[in-house]
Design an enzyme around this catalytic site. Structure first.
Site, PDB file in Angstrom:
ATOM      1  N   HIS A 158       2.533  -7.769   1.357  1.00 29.46           N
ATOM      2  CA  HIS A 158       1.663  -6.395   1.485  1.00 29.46           C
ATOM      3  C   HIS A 158       0.809  -6.419   0.378  1.00 29.46           C
ATOM      4  CE1 HIS A 158       5.667  -5.587   3.411  1.00 29.46           C
ATOM      5  NE2 HIS A 158       4.816  -5.311   4.306  1.00 29.46           N
ATOM      6  N   ASP A 207      12.443  -0.180   5.356  1.00 30.64           N
ATOM      7  CA  ASP A 207      13.032  -0.852   6.395  1.00 30.64           C
ATOM      8  C   ASP A 207      14.592  -0.778   6.167  1.00 30.64           C
ATOM      9  OD1 ASP A 207      10.984  -1.754   7.936  1.00 30.64           O
ATOM     10  OD2 ASP A 207      10.831  -3.275   6.253  1.00 30.64           O
ATOM     11  N   GLY A 244       6.805  -2.981   9.773  1.00 31.10           N
ATOM     12  CA  GLY A 244       5.474  -2.552   9.738  1.00 31.10           C
ATOM     13  C   GLY A 244       4.453  -3.483  10.265  1.00 31.10           C
ATOM     14  N   SER A 245       3.469  -2.783  10.947  1.00 30.48           N
ATOM     15  CA  SER A 245       2.385  -3.755  11.669  1.00 30.48           C
ATOM     16  C   SER A 245       1.481  -4.340  10.778  1.00 30.48           C
ATOM     17  CB  SER A 245       1.465  -2.884  12.601  1.00 30.48           C
ATOM     18  OG  SER A 245       2.429  -2.301  13.671  1.00 30.48           O
ATOM     19  N   GLY A 246       0.571  -5.190  11.211  1.00 33.53           N
ATOM     20  CA  GLY A 246      -0.482  -6.103  10.408  1.00 33.53           C
ATOM     21  C   GLY A 246      -0.058  -7.326  10.021  1.00 33.53           C
ATOM     22  N   HIS A 247       1.291  -7.745  10.684  1.00 32.96           N
ATOM     23  CA  HIS A 247       1.857  -9.226  10.153  1.00 32.96           C
ATOM     24  C   HIS A 247       1.822 -10.083  11.326  1.00 32.96           C
ATOM     25  CE1 HIS A 247       3.012  -7.411   6.511  1.00 32.96           C
ATOM     26  NE2 HIS A 247       3.747  -6.629   7.023  1.00 32.96           N
TER      27      HIS A 247
END
Ligand SMILES: Nc1ncnc2c1ncn2[C@@H]1O[C@H](COP(=O)(O)OP(=O)(O)O)[C@@H](O)[C@H]1O
Ligand SMILES: Nc1ncnc2c1ncn2[C@@H]1O[C@H](COP(=O)(O)OP(=O)(O)O)[C@@H](O)[C@H]1O
Ligand SMILES: [Mg+2]
Ligand SMILES: [Mg+2]
Ligand SMILES: [Mg+2]
Ligand SMILES: [Mg+2]
Lengths: 331, 213, 331, 213
Positions: free
Chosen positions: A218, A109, A53-56
Site C-alpha cells: 500500500h 484484516d 483490500g482491493s487493488g492487488h
C-alpha cells in the site's frame, strides 16, 4: 488521473461485476455481494478462504479457484473487507469440515477476521487462521509477528488450497499453510507510487532516480530510499535481505516468485528474475519452480517483489499440484 | 437544560456526518502523510451511507449510533469498521434504555465506547492512535461530573481535551496500524484516527449543546 | 526512468534468459538465440510460428506453448525480428508438414517474413502466412490490408494453434487462422505513453486529461485525441468503432478480449469489461467467452484494447480447446 | 585521382559508422515525431556491431558493405534490417569484383542498391521514405557521368542531392511505414529513414573524397 473509471466510489462493485461475468465458468458471487466463491465447491473438504483490500489483482479474488481458495472476502481499495464479508465467505466455503482463513497481517484484516471467527463460532462454523507475515522489510526478525504479508500469500494459498484438495483436515490445512508462510520470505522495491482512484493523487512519493527498498503493498515506506540501481544490483539487494532472514542455504530447494507491483513491464520482471537466478545458482540454492509475473500488485505502482519459499517434500507435492484460477493456472 | 431527549438526537448524528464530510479531504491528507491516504474516504463513505439511509427516517441518538456503527462494521470494513463500529455500538448499547441523556449517561456511554475499543485493539494512550483522543475525552467528562459542572461545560471541556489529545499525537511515534511501520519517521504529524475521532467528538458535543439550549 | 534494467541495449537478451529459465518446463531456446520454442513439439503436425518486436508481453513468446504457437522469433523492443530469426523459428517448428507463420501487419515484419519465406523455400520448408490486421482505427475499411494487427493476434494464434493441434493440414491451419482474423476487430485507447528503455523518454505524448482513441501498440497515433471519459463512455466509444466495422449483430456469438496496455490496473480492465458487456447485452450480442487481462501490452503504456471475434462452429471448437503457455492457460 | 582502391575502403565504412553514431540521438528525435523513436537506436546498434567486429580486421569497401548489410539484415531486423541490408548488400554485389572504384562503378553500385530497395518496398519518390534521398542521389551521380565532371565533384553533387531529397520529405505525407498511419498529421517533419540515408550517403561521399585526394 489517467484511469479507466466511472465513479471511483463504485470501482470495487463494478470491478466485481466485470470479474464475475468474465469468469463465470469458474466463480460466482456469494449471497454477500462482497464475497467471490468457486462455482461448485467440492463437497466434504475443508474450506479455504481469504480476503483483503482491493487493488492487488490477481489478489485476492484471482486466487479463488480449483485447488486454491474456495472463497474470498472483498474490501474497498486497500482496505480490509468487513467482518461480515469474512464471515460470509466462511459460510460459503464451509462443508462441515471447518474453514481455514489464510490472510495477510494488516491491522484492519486482523480485527475483521477476529470478529468473523467469533461470529462464525456462534453459527457453528470453526474457522482457524494463518496470518501471512513474509515481508522481511516490515519488521525486525525478532518481531516477525508484526511483519506484513505480501506476495508470499500466493504460495500460502497454493499450499493451503492443495492440502485441502488432498483431503487434509482443518488442522492439517492450517499446519501446511502455516508451514508455507514460515518457510517464506519476501521483499519489495518500489519505483513509482500509486494513486487510489477516489483520492486522485499519489498518496506517497518516490522521487525519480530513487527507489524505496522494502516498500509495502500500500506504499508503506520501506527500510531505505536509495538511488535507483541496475537490475543486477537490485537483485543483489533483494536477495541480501531475503536469504539471510530464513536463512536459505546451499542445497536448499526453493520456489522463487517475482511479482510486478502493477505497472512495471513484465519484460523487466524477467530481467530481474534472470539476475536473481544467477545469485541463487552462485549460492548453490536450487530453484525448483519459478513464478514470474503480476501475482500481487498495488494498482499502478512500479517495482517488484521477490519471494522465496524453502521446500520440503510436503511443500513440493502441494506446490506441484495443478491449480486453476484467474491469477494462477498450473497444470 | 441538563439532559436531552434520546429521540431528539438525530440532529447530533447529522452533525457528526457533516463533520466527517467537511473534513474528508483533510483526513485524506493527514492519513497520506504516514498512512495510505484513504482515511477521509473510508469515513466519509460510511457516514454518508448513514445520512442517505436515514434521511427520511426518524431515529434517536443511541439508535442512530448503533446504526452508524453497524454500517461502519458491516459495510465499510477496513480498520475503521471494527474500530468505530465497536466504539459507536458499545456507546449505543450503554445508553439504549435512556429516554433522556444527561452528563453522567453520556460519560458512561463514551467510556463504554473506549472500553470496547480497548477490547479489540492493543493501542493505549501514547501509541499515536485515536485512543489518544478518546481516552482524555472520557476523562474530561468524568472530571466534569466530579467537579459538578453543567453538561454543556463538561462537553466544552471534552472538546478541549479531544483537541489536545489529537495534538498530542503529533510528537508520538506510531505503535499500531499502518504508520507504525515507519518508526521514527512517523513522528511530526498528526495521527489520522486521532484527528477523525476529534472531529466526531467535537461535532457530537456541538450537536448535543444545541439540543441542550 | 523508473525501470528495472541493466544496459538497456541488452534488455531483450536478458529478458529471454530469464523467461527461458522461469518456464523451462514448457519452452526452450532455439539454436538461434532469438527463437523461443516449445519443448518437445508434437511430431507430425503443422508448425505454427509467430514473431514480432519485444515489449508486448505476453506477446509474442508468451503464446508459445501447447496448442498455441510452436516457436516465435524475437525482435528488439518494438522492432521486427530478423528474417533469419523467422526462418529459424520455421525450421524449429517444421515437422515436414509445413509451417504457418501468423504475425502482425507491420512493415518490418512484412519485409522480414517475406524474406524468411523465400529462404525457407530454398531449404525445402513451406511457410504460409496470415497477417493480422484487426485494428479498425489504423486504416479505413476499404483499406483493410493496411490495418495493423493488435490483440486480435492472440485469438488468431489460439485458433491457428488449435487447428494444427487437431491435425489440420497447412492449408486448413492457414484458413482457420485467416478466418479468425477476418472475424475479428479491435480498437485501443491510450492513456499514458511508454518509453523505450534505450531511448529513455516517452516517444510520444498523451496530455493528462486526454486520451488517444485508436492508438497503436507502439504509440502510433490514433484517429482522435479527446478529453478522457468515464469507463462507460469509453466502452461506448470502443464498441461504436468495433461493432459496425465487421459488423457484429444481434444473435451473434462472440469472443471478447479486453487487454491492458501494460500499466493500467487489472481492476480497471474489469470495470471497462463490465461496461462493454452491458452494451453487448443491450445489442443482443452473445458473449461466448471473455478474456480480460494483460494479453498484449506496450511496455508501461496505460490504456486498453477491445477485441471482438465473431464465432462460427469451427471457431468455437478451436477457441474452446485447452491451451497452455505463459500468456494463455485454458482448461 | 579518379578512383580509389576497393581494399582501402574500410575508412569509408568507418566514416559511415561515425555518421550514424554521432546522429543516434537526432535520428531518435526525428523518428519520435511521427514514428516510434527507435530509428537512431536501431541504426546505431547495427553500425556499432560492424565497427566492433571489424575493429582489428582488414576489410575492403565492397566486402565491408556486404558485411554491414548482413549484420543489419541478420542481427538487427526491424524495418532497417531488410531495407539497409538490401541496399548495402546489393551495392556490394554490384561492385564485388572491382579492384578500383571509379565514378561509374560507384554510380552503378548505388543504383543497384536503389533497385534492390525498390524490389522489397513499394515506396517510390514522393512517399516520404528513404527512397526520396536515395533516388535523387543516384540521379546526381548519373548526371555527373553525363556531364563529365570528376568523381569528387559528382560526390559533392550527390551530397547536395541527398540533402535536398531528405529536405523534400518534410512537406510530404507518409505513405509507407509506421508514420503512414498518421496521414496528413505526418506532414511538416522530416522522414527518419530519409534522414539516416542522407547521413550515410554524406559520410560515404566524404570518406571516398578523402581517399581520392
Ligand atoms: N491496530 C490499531 N490500533 C489502534 N488504532 C488503529 C490501529 N490500526 C489503525 N488504527 C487507527 O486507524 C487510523 C487509520 O485509519 P484508516 O486510514 O481508515 O485505515 P487504514 O490504516 O487501514 O488505511 C490510524 O490513524 C489509527 O488511528
Ligand atoms: N514500407 C516501407 N517502405 C519504405 N520505407 C520504409 C518502410 N517502412 C519504413 N520505412 C523507412 O524506415 C524508417 C523508419 O525506420 P525505423 O524507425 O528504424 O523502423 P520502424 O518504423 O520499424 O521503427 C521510415 O522513416 C522510412 O524511411
Ligand atoms: Mg487503507
Ligand atoms: Mg488509511
Ligand atoms: Mg520500431
Ligand atoms: Mg522507428
Amino acid at each position: 488521473m489517467q484511469r479507466i473509471l466511472n465513479n471511483p466510489d463504485n470501482i470495487v462493485d463494478e470491478m466485481l461485476q466485470g470479474f464475475l461475468k468474465a469468469h463465470s465458468d469458474l466463480v460466482e458471487g456469494g449471497e454477500n455481494p462482497r464475497v467471490v466463491k468457486v462455482k461448485n465447491i467440492p463437497e466434504g473438504k475443508v474450506g479455504v478462504i481469504t480476503g483483503g483490500g482491493s487493488g492487488h489483482k490477481p489478489a485476492f479474488i484471482g486466487y479463488v479457484g480449483k485447488n486454491l481458495c474456495d472463497a474470498a472476502a472483498v474490501g474497498e481499495i486497500c482496505s480490509s473487507p468487513t467482518a461480515v464479508a469474512f464471515l460470509d465467505a466462511a459460510k460459503e466455503a464451509d462443508q462441515g469440515k471447518g474453514v481455514a482463513c489464510l490472510y495477510g497481517n494488516y491491522s484492519g484484516d486482523n480485527m475483521n477476521v477476529k470478529m468473523a471467527v467469533k461470529m462464525a463460532k456462534k453459527v457453528g462454523i470453526t474457522v482457524k487462521t494463518v496470518v501471512a507475515n513474509d515481508d522481511v522489510a516490515s519488521a525486525p526478525k525478532d518481531q516477525r509477528e508484526k511483519r506484513r504479508g505480501v506476495a508470499g500469500e500466493v504460495l500460502m494459498w497454493k499450499v493451503g488450497g492443495a492440502k485441502a484438495a488432498q483431503g487434509g483436515d482443518l488442522d492439517e490445512v492450517i499446519a501446511a499453510a502455516q508451514k508455507a508462510i514460515d518457510h517464506t520470505r519476501s521483499v519489495g522495491i518500489g519505483l513509482t507510487p500509486c494513486t487510489l482512484p477516489a483520492v486522485g493523487h499519489p498518496n506517497f512519493e518516490i522521487k525519480d532516480g530513487t527507489m524505496e527498498v522494502g516498500i509495502g503493498h500500500h506504499g508503506e515506506p520501506g527500510i531505505e530510499v536509495v538511488p535507483i540501481e541496475t537490475a543486477d544490483k537490485m537483485a543483489k539487494r533483494m536477495t541480501d535481505i531475503v536469504l539471510p532472514d530464513y536463512p536459505f542455504e546451499a542445497g536448499d530447494e526453493v520456489v522463487v516468485l517475482v511479482s510486478g507491483l502493477g505497472a512495471t513491464p513484465v519484460m523487466e520482471l524477467y530481467v530481474l528474475y534472470n539476475e536473481i537466478d544467477k545469485i541463487l545458482k552462485e549460492k548453490g540454492i536450487i530453484t525448483y519452480r519459478a513464478y514470474v509475473g503480476n501475482y500481487f500488485t498495488s494498482l499502478e505502482m512500479s517495482g517488484a517483489t521477490l519471494t522465496i519459499m524453502k521446500l520440503d517434500d510436503e511443500l513440493k507435492e502441494l506446490i506441484d499440484m495443478p491449480a486453476y484460477s484467474m491469477g494462477l493456472k498450473q497444470e | 437544560m441538563s439532559t436531552f431527549k434520546n429521540t431528539d438526537g438525530k440532529s447530533v448524528l447529522l452533525k457528526m456526518v457533516k463533520g466527517i464530510q467537511d473534513n474528508k479531504a483533510y483526513l485524506g491528507v493527514v492519513d497520506g502523510l504516514i498512512g495510505d491516504g484513504d482515511h477521509g474516504m473510508n469515513m466519509n463513505k460510511g457516514f454518508t451511507v448513514f445520512e442517505t439511509r436515514f434521511a427520511d427516517k426518524e431515529i434517536g441518538f443511541t439508535e442512530g449510533l448503533d446504526e452508524l456503527g453497524m454500517i461502519l462494521l458491516n459495510e465499510i470494513g477496513g480498520s475503521m469498521g471494527p474500530i468505530y463500529g465497536t466504539i459507536l455500538m458499545d456507546m449505543a448499547e450503554a445508553g439504549e434504555d435512556l429516554e433522556d441523556v444527561g452528563l453522567e449517561d453520556f460519560a458512561k456511554m463514551l467510556e463504554a465506547g473506549l472500553e470496547g475499543l480497548c477490547g479489540i485493539v492493543d493501542a493505549r494512550v501514547g501509541d499515536k492512535t485515536l485512543v489518544d483522543t478518546l481516552s482524555p475525552s472520557v476523562d474530561a467528562l468524568k472530571d466534569g461530573i466530579n467537579s459538578g459542572i453543567s453538561f454543556k461545560d463538561a462537553l466544552e471541556n471534552m472538546k478541549a481535551a479531544a483537541d489536545k489529545g489529537r495534538d498530542s499525537t503529533k510528537d508520538m511515534v506510531a505503535k499500531f496500524g499502518r504508520s507504525s511501520r515507519l518508526g521514527e519517521r512517523s513522528r511530526g504529524v498528526l495521527d489520522a484516527g486521532a484527528t477523525s475521532c476529534c472531529i466526531i467528538l467535537n461535532s457530537m458535543a456541538d450537536g448535543i449543546i444545541e439540543l441542550l439550549s
